[in-house]
Design a protein around this motif. Structure first.
Motif, PDB file in Angstrom:
ATOM      1  N   THR A  30       6.985  32.606   9.342  1.00  0.00           N
ATOM      2  CA  THR A  30       7.164  32.623  10.808  1.00  0.00           C
ATOM      3  C   THR A  30       8.644  32.656  11.188  1.00  0.00           C
ATOM      4  O   THR A  30       9.009  33.190  12.233  1.00  0.00           O
ATOM      5  N   GLY A  31       9.488  32.082  10.322  1.00  0.00           N
ATOM      6  CA  GLY A  31      10.936  32.105  10.606  1.00  0.00           C
ATOM      7  C   GLY A  31      11.453  33.531  10.681  1.00  0.00           C
ATOM      8  O   GLY A  31      12.354  33.839  11.473  1.00  0.00           O
ATOM      9  N   ALA A  32      10.869  34.423   9.869  1.00  0.00           N
ATOM     10  CA  ALA A  32      11.297  35.829   9.889  1.00  0.00           C
ATOM     11  C   ALA A  32      11.036  36.443  11.266  1.00  0.00           C
ATOM     12  O   ALA A  32      11.771  37.322  11.711  1.00  0.00           O
ATOM     13  N   MET A  33       9.996  35.952  11.957  1.00  0.00           N
ATOM     14  CA  MET A  33       9.705  36.487  13.293  1.00  0.00           C
ATOM     15  C   MET A  33      10.763  36.015  14.296  1.00  0.00           C
ATOM     16  O   MET A  33      11.223  36.788  15.141  1.00  0.00           O
ATOM     17  N   TYR A  34      11.151  34.725  14.208  1.00  0.00           N
ATOM     18  CA  TYR A  34      12.222  34.235  15.086  1.00  0.00           C
ATOM     19  C   TYR A  34      13.515  35.010  14.806  1.00  0.00           C
ATOM     20  O   TYR A  34      14.253  35.399  15.716  1.00  0.00           O
ATOM     21  N   ARG A  35      13.776  35.244  13.525  1.00  0.00           N
ATOM     22  CA  ARG A  35      14.995  35.971  13.153  1.00  0.00           C
ATOM     23  C   ARG A  35      14.952  37.415  13.650  1.00  0.00           C
ATOM     24  O   ARG A  35      15.958  37.956  14.119  1.00  0.00           O
ATOM     25  N   ALA A  36      13.772  38.048  13.543  1.00  0.00           N
ATOM     26  CA  ALA A  36      13.645  39.446  13.984  1.00  0.00           C
ATOM     27  C   ALA A  36      13.912  39.552  15.492  1.00  0.00           C
ATOM     28  O   ALA A  36      14.555  40.495  15.960  1.00  0.00           O
ATOM     29  N   HIS A  93      22.455  33.109  15.644  1.00  0.00           N
ATOM     30  CA  HIS A  93      21.882  33.309  16.978  1.00  0.00           C
ATOM     31  C   HIS A  93      20.410  32.949  17.100  1.00  0.00           C
ATOM     32  O   HIS A  93      19.858  32.973  18.186  1.00  0.00           O
ATOM     33  N   VAL A  94      19.773  32.617  15.972  1.00  0.00           N
ATOM     34  CA  VAL A  94      18.323  32.448  16.018  1.00  0.00           C
ATOM     35  C   VAL A  94      17.897  31.210  16.816  1.00  0.00           C
ATOM     36  O   VAL A  94      16.829  31.199  17.433  1.00  0.00           O
ATOM     37  N   SER A  95      18.757  30.191  16.876  1.00  0.00           N
ATOM     38  CA  SER A  95      18.391  28.997  17.650  1.00  0.00           C
ATOM     39  C   SER A  95      18.220  29.326  19.135  1.00  0.00           C
ATOM     40  O   SER A  95      17.465  28.645  19.836  1.00  0.00           O
ATOM     41  N   ALA A  96      18.914  30.374  19.592  1.00  0.00           N
ATOM     42  CA  ALA A  96      18.771  30.773  21.007  1.00  0.00           C
ATOM     43  C   ALA A  96      17.314  31.135  21.291  1.00  0.00           C
ATOM     44  O   ALA A  96      16.806  30.906  22.380  1.00  0.00           O
ATOM     45  N   VAL A  97      16.631  31.686  20.300  1.00  0.00           N
ATOM     46  CA  VAL A  97      15.211  32.030  20.467  1.00  0.00           C
ATOM     47  C   VAL A  97      14.358  30.774  20.255  1.00  0.00           C
ATOM     48  O   VAL A  97      13.466  30.468  21.066  1.00  0.00           O
ATOM     49  N   ALA A  98      14.665  30.037  19.193  1.00  0.00           N
ATOM     50  CA  ALA A  98      13.822  28.894  18.801  1.00  0.00           C
ATOM     51  C   ALA A  98      13.853  27.753  19.815  1.00  0.00           C
ATOM     52  O   ALA A  98      12.950  26.914  19.827  1.00  0.00           O
ATOM     53  N   THR A  99      14.879  27.710  20.665  1.00  0.00           N
ATOM     54  CA  THR A  99      14.982  26.590  21.614  1.00  0.00           C
ATOM     55  C   THR A  99      14.467  26.934  23.010  1.00  0.00           C
ATOM     56  O   THR A  99      14.550  26.105  23.920  1.00  0.00           O
ATOM     57  N   GLU A 125       4.243  29.469   6.767  1.00  0.00           N
ATOM     58  CA  GLU A 125       5.271  28.439   6.792  1.00  0.00           C
ATOM     59  C   GLU A 125       6.158  28.560   8.013  1.00  0.00           C
ATOM     60  O   GLU A 125       6.370  29.658   8.510  1.00  0.00           O
ATOM     61  N   GLY A 126       6.640  27.394   8.473  1.00  0.00           N
ATOM     62  CA  GLY A 126       7.516  27.374   9.639  1.00  0.00           C
ATOM     63  C   GLY A 126       7.503  26.000  10.268  1.00  0.00           C
ATOM     64  O   GLY A 126       6.617  25.202   9.997  1.00  0.00           O
ATOM     65  N   ARG A 127       8.488  25.786  11.117  1.00  0.00           N
ATOM     66  CA  ARG A 127       8.743  24.437  11.646  1.00  0.00           C
ATOM     67  C   ARG A 127       7.589  23.778  12.374  1.00  0.00           C
ATOM     68  O   ARG A 127       7.477  22.567  12.407  1.00  0.00           O
ATOM     69  N   ASP A 128       6.787  24.571  13.049  1.00  0.00           N
ATOM     70  CA  ASP A 128       5.760  23.976  13.912  1.00  0.00           C
ATOM     71  C   ASP A 128       4.365  24.399  13.472  1.00  0.00           C
ATOM     72  O   ASP A 128       3.408  24.297  14.223  1.00  0.00           O
ATOM     73  N   ILE A 129       4.273  24.874  12.246  1.00  0.00           N
ATOM     74  CA  ILE A 129       3.020  25.501  11.828  1.00  0.00           C
ATOM     75  C   ILE A 129       1.889  24.477  11.685  1.00  0.00           C
ATOM     76  O   ILE A 129       0.744  24.748  12.023  1.00  0.00           O
ATOM     77  N   ARG A 153      20.242  23.935  -2.470  1.00  0.00           N
ATOM     78  CA  ARG A 153      19.286  25.043  -2.609  1.00  0.00           C
ATOM     79  C   ARG A 153      19.716  26.253  -1.800  1.00  0.00           C
ATOM     80  O   ARG A 153      19.650  27.382  -2.267  1.00  0.00           O
ATOM     81  N   ARG A 154      20.137  26.029  -0.550  1.00  0.00           N
ATOM     82  CA  ARG A 154      20.561  27.164   0.279  1.00  0.00           C
ATOM     83  C   ARG A 154      21.770  27.848  -0.355  1.00  0.00           C
ATOM     84  O   ARG A 154      21.897  29.064  -0.332  1.00  0.00           O
ATOM     85  N   ALA A 155      22.678  27.043  -0.955  1.00  0.00           N
ATOM     86  CA  ALA A 155      23.853  27.626  -1.617  1.00  0.00           C
ATOM     87  C   ALA A 155      23.377  28.518  -2.756  1.00  0.00           C
ATOM     88  O   ALA A 155      23.898  29.622  -2.970  1.00  0.00           O
TER      89      ALA A 155
HETATM   90  O1   DC Z   1      12.784  29.130   8.375  1.00  0.00           O
HETATM   91  P1   DC Z   1      13.940  29.989   8.824  1.00  0.00           P
HETATM   92  O2   DC Z   1      15.305  29.457   8.452  1.00  0.00           O
HETATM   93  O3   DC Z   1      13.819  31.423   8.456  1.00  0.00           O
HETATM   94  O4   DC Z   1      13.859  29.924  10.417  1.00  0.00           O
HETATM   95  C1   DC Z   1      14.684  30.676  11.251  1.00  0.00           C
HETATM   96  C2   DC Z   1      14.862  29.971  12.593  1.00  0.00           C
HETATM   97  O5   DC Z   1      13.678  29.971  13.367  1.00  0.00           O
HETATM   98  C3   DC Z   1      15.316  28.533  12.506  1.00  0.00           C
HETATM   99  O6   DC Z   1      16.295  28.348  13.508  1.00  0.00           O
HETATM  100  C4   DC Z   1      14.072  27.741  12.815  1.00  0.00           C
HETATM  101  C5   DC Z   1      13.281  28.643  13.696  1.00  0.00           C
HETATM  102  N1   DC Z   1      11.837  28.527  13.482  1.00  0.00           N
HETATM  103  C6   DC Z   1      11.111  27.782  14.368  1.00  0.00           C
HETATM  104  O7   DC Z   1      11.684  27.181  15.280  1.00  0.00           O
HETATM  105  N2   DC Z   1       9.750  27.709  14.228  1.00  0.00           N
HETATM  106  C7   DC Z   1       9.132  28.349  13.218  1.00  0.00           C
HETATM  107  N3   DC Z   1       7.803  28.292  13.097  1.00  0.00           N
HETATM  108  C8   DC Z   1       9.883  29.096  12.292  1.00  0.00           C
HETATM  109  C9   DC Z   1      11.247  29.156  12.455  1.00  0.00           C
END
Ligand code: DC
Length: 217
Positions: A30-36, A93-99, A125-129, A153-155
């Motif tokens: 789902t994060g890929a959708m926020y990023r897209a 910039h993705v937080s602008a969408v996620a917030t 997978e994703g923050r609010d799934i 891990r991210r590094a």
């Molecule tokens: O998991 P990720 O790093 O690819 O997520 C990208 C961004 O989208 C991150 O700022 C969190 C947000 N996100 C979210 O708010 N809810 C989700 N279900 C997935 C991602």
């Protein structure tokens, strides 16, 4: 249906994809959708501070995403953005969408449709799934890890493409911003918590595969 939450660097993407592969399920990042959507609003020349324009860019975006764990790709408005969604500019910039609640509501609706459409079932997978998108999933899991383990891990994922400062921005600042709307670091009722700080990713995959098999049987 398997739903996996967790902050950046908790290991959720790698493990969710691998669990889907092993169990023959589809996989939704789902994060890929926020990023897209972030790429789409940047493409359209929209400022992240212009909330109405970010909402319009989100609700108007044509998002096409692969559910095949072996072949991840994402297209937005007809353009393949699979690589671009991982670039630091998108992450910034993705937080602008996620917030923005309206953007979240639009993406949540699309995510439910994608998950329901696949009769094999899905690892998403994703923050609010586990709490918002699919609270009825057969297995709801929250992966956590200490900030040190997540940065490490991210590094490893990003290699020398980013500076130490960009890395901290991507992991710690973004999680702080994102948690203003979705509290994804505390397990909700019925959500299992798995602390992965001292586990290798193969160990995390094994543990989740076992839990998923139990939940789906
Ligand atoms: O998991 P990720 O790093 O690819 O997520 C990208 C961004 O989208 C991150 O700022 C969190 C947000 N996100 C979210 O708010 N809810 C989700 N279900 C997935 C991602």
């Amino acid at each position: 249906m398997i739903a996996i939450d967790g902050p950046s660097g908790s290991g959720k993407s790698t493990t969710a994809r691998e669990v889907a592969r092993r169990l023959g399920l589809s996989y939704l990042d789902t994060g890929a959708m926020y990023r897209a959507v972030a790429v789409a609003f940047l493409d359209a020349g929209v400022s992240p501070d212009d909330t109405d324009a970010v909402i319009a860019a989100t609700t108007g975006a044509d998002i096409d995403i692969s559910l095949d764990p072996d072949e991840p790709w994402v297209r937005v408005n007809g353009r393949d953005v699979t690589a671009e969604i991982r670039e630091p500019r998108t992450a910034r910039h993705v937080s602008a969408v996620a917030t923005i609640p309206e953007c979240r509501a639009d993406l949540v609706r699309r995510q439910r449709t994608l998950m329901d459409a696949d009769p094999r079932g899905c690892v998403a997978e994703g923050r609010d799934i586990t709490t918002v998108v699919y609270p009825d999933a057969d297995l709801r899991l929250l992966l956590t890890a200490t900030p040190e383990a997540r940065l490490r891990r991210r590094a490893g994922d990003l290699g020398d493409k980013v500076t130490e400062e960009q890395l901290r921005d991507q992991v710690l600042r973004r999680d702080r911003d994102d948690s203003k709307l979705v509290d994804f670091q505390i397990a909700a009722d019925g959500v299992r918590l798995l602390d992965t700080s001292d586990m290798t990713l193969p160990e995390v995959v094994d543990a989740i595969t076992t839990l998923a098999e139990e939940a789906l049987s």
